[in-house]
Design an enzyme around this catalytic site. Structure first.
Site, PDB file in Angstrom:
ATOM      1  N   GLY A  48     -35.548  19.850   2.566  1.00  0.00           N
ATOM      2  CA  GLY A  48     -35.536  21.090   3.338  1.00  0.00           C
ATOM      3  C   GLY A  48     -35.113  22.232   2.440  1.00  0.00           C
ATOM      4  N   GLN A  53     -31.966  30.443   0.533  1.00  0.00           N
ATOM      5  CA  GLN A  53     -31.784  29.687  -0.710  1.00  0.00           C
ATOM      6  C   GLN A  53     -32.732  30.171  -1.810  1.00  0.00           C
ATOM      7  OE1 GLN A  53     -31.955  25.656   1.403  1.00  0.00           O
ATOM      8  NE2 GLN A  53     -30.609  25.266  -0.342  1.00  0.00           N
ATOM      9  N   CYS A  96     -27.419  19.421  -1.081  1.00  0.00           N
ATOM     10  CA  CYS A  96     -28.080  20.717  -0.882  1.00  0.00           C
ATOM     11  C   CYS A  96     -28.603  21.209  -2.228  1.00  0.00           C
ATOM     12  CB  CYS A  96     -27.069  21.709  -0.312  1.00  0.00           C
ATOM     13  SG  CYS A  96     -27.755  23.345  -0.016  1.00  0.00           S
ATOM     14  N   LEU A  97     -29.824  21.728  -2.237  1.00  0.00           N
ATOM     15  CA  LEU A  97     -30.413  22.195  -3.504  1.00  0.00           C
ATOM     16  C   LEU A  97     -29.631  23.377  -4.088  1.00  0.00           C
ATOM     17  CD1 LEU A  97     -34.248  21.886  -2.753  1.00  0.00           C
ATOM     18  CD2 LEU A  97     -32.720  20.246  -3.864  1.00  0.00           C
ATOM     19  N   HIS A 138     -28.757  21.338   9.251  1.00  0.00           N
ATOM     20  CA  HIS A 138     -28.334  21.806   7.924  1.00  0.00           C
ATOM     21  C   HIS A 138     -29.062  23.116   7.580  1.00  0.00           C
ATOM     22  CE1 HIS A 138     -27.371  20.871   3.498  1.00  0.00           C
ATOM     23  NE2 HIS A 138     -28.272  21.838   3.412  1.00  0.00           N
ATOM     24  N   GLU A 139     -30.378  23.166   7.874  1.00  0.00           N
ATOM     25  CA  GLU A 139     -31.168  24.359   7.528  1.00  0.00           C
ATOM     26  C   GLU A 139     -30.848  25.540   8.446  1.00  0.00           C
ATOM     27  OE1 GLU A 139     -32.550  24.330   4.726  1.00  0.00           O
ATOM     28  OE2 GLU A 139     -32.435  22.171   4.473  1.00  0.00           O
ATOM     29  N   HIS A 142     -27.869  27.200   7.227  1.00  0.00           N
ATOM     30  CA  HIS A 142     -28.151  28.109   6.104  1.00  0.00           C
ATOM     31  C   HIS A 142     -28.513  29.497   6.623  1.00  0.00           C
ATOM     32  CE1 HIS A 142     -27.964  25.993   2.312  1.00  0.00           C
ATOM     33  NE2 HIS A 142     -28.725  25.000   2.737  1.00  0.00           N
TER      34      HIS A 142
HETATM   35 ZN    ZN Z   1     -28.939  23.162   1.885  1.00  0.00          ZN
END
Ligand code: ZN
Length: 198
Positions: A48, A53, A96-97, A138-139, A142
């Site tokens: 995701g 991000q 997380c990226l 999670h997204e 963000h």
């Molecule tokens: Zn993340």
């Protein structure tokens, strides 16, 4: 905005704390941005990726829980997502990226109902559990400027602290080298982008 400049930003970049406003329109450039977001997500083995991000203030994320571009049916963009129902509770590891190398268990509702718009402008609604429900939560976090490390138990917060401090040092170095703008420059840019689409 040139799409080739779209790249994943890392903690503690201030855009990760930006609360995104709903999108008012989908245009060709936004479609290019979404395609690029999928590309970046797959390249870093993510499942995701939220717009902030990639330093964009849009209420949008892309997801493919299989993490495999060949699984086209699993790839979906969520515009203006809203979680309308939550139930149960489950704990599992998250990463997380924007927080490379950090993994920790997060407790979240187990099942959700999410409503969002697709890139075609049509509204859709899913009832989800397991990894799907976890990834969507999670997204959506963000998009509200919330990171998974904010949701850790006190013990797990302590366990990741050193890794977070290492990311902060890397960020400060990049900033000193001029690779990242000042907070004021970042805020001004986000406001300009918001004017155009939200
Ligand atoms: Zn993340």
């Amino acid at each position: 905005m040139e799409s080739y400049r779209v790249q994943i930003i890392k903690y503690p970049h201030p855009t990760l704390r930006h609360k995104s406003k709903p999108l008012k329109r989908v245009d060709r450039e936004l479609k290019q941005i979404v395609a690029k977001m999928f590309e970046l997500m797959y390249a870093d083995d993510g499942i995701g990726l939220a717009a902030n991000q990639v330093d964009l203030p849009y209420r949008l994320f892309v997801m493919n829980v299989k993490g495999d571009p060949a699984e086209e049916g699993e790839a979906r963009a969520f515009l203006n997502p809203v979680i309308t129902r939550k139930s149960g509770s489950a704990e599992a590891q998250e990463g997380c990226l924007s927080l490379p190398g950090i993994w920790a268990p997060v407790r979240r509702p187990e099942k959700i109902v999410v409503t969002a718009y697709g890139m075609d402008g049509n509204e859709f609604c899913f009832e989800m559990d397991g990894l799907y429900a976890r990834a969507v939560q999670h997204e959506v976090d963000h998009l509200d400027g919330v990171l998974f490390v904010d949701r850790l138990s006190e013990a797990n917060q302590l366990a990741v602290r050193e890794d977070l401090e290492a990311l902060i040092r890397q960020f400060e170095t990049s900033r000193r080298l001029g690779a990242i703008g000042t907070d004021a420059q970042i805020t001004t840019r986000l406001e300009e982008l918001e004017l155009a689409r939200t």
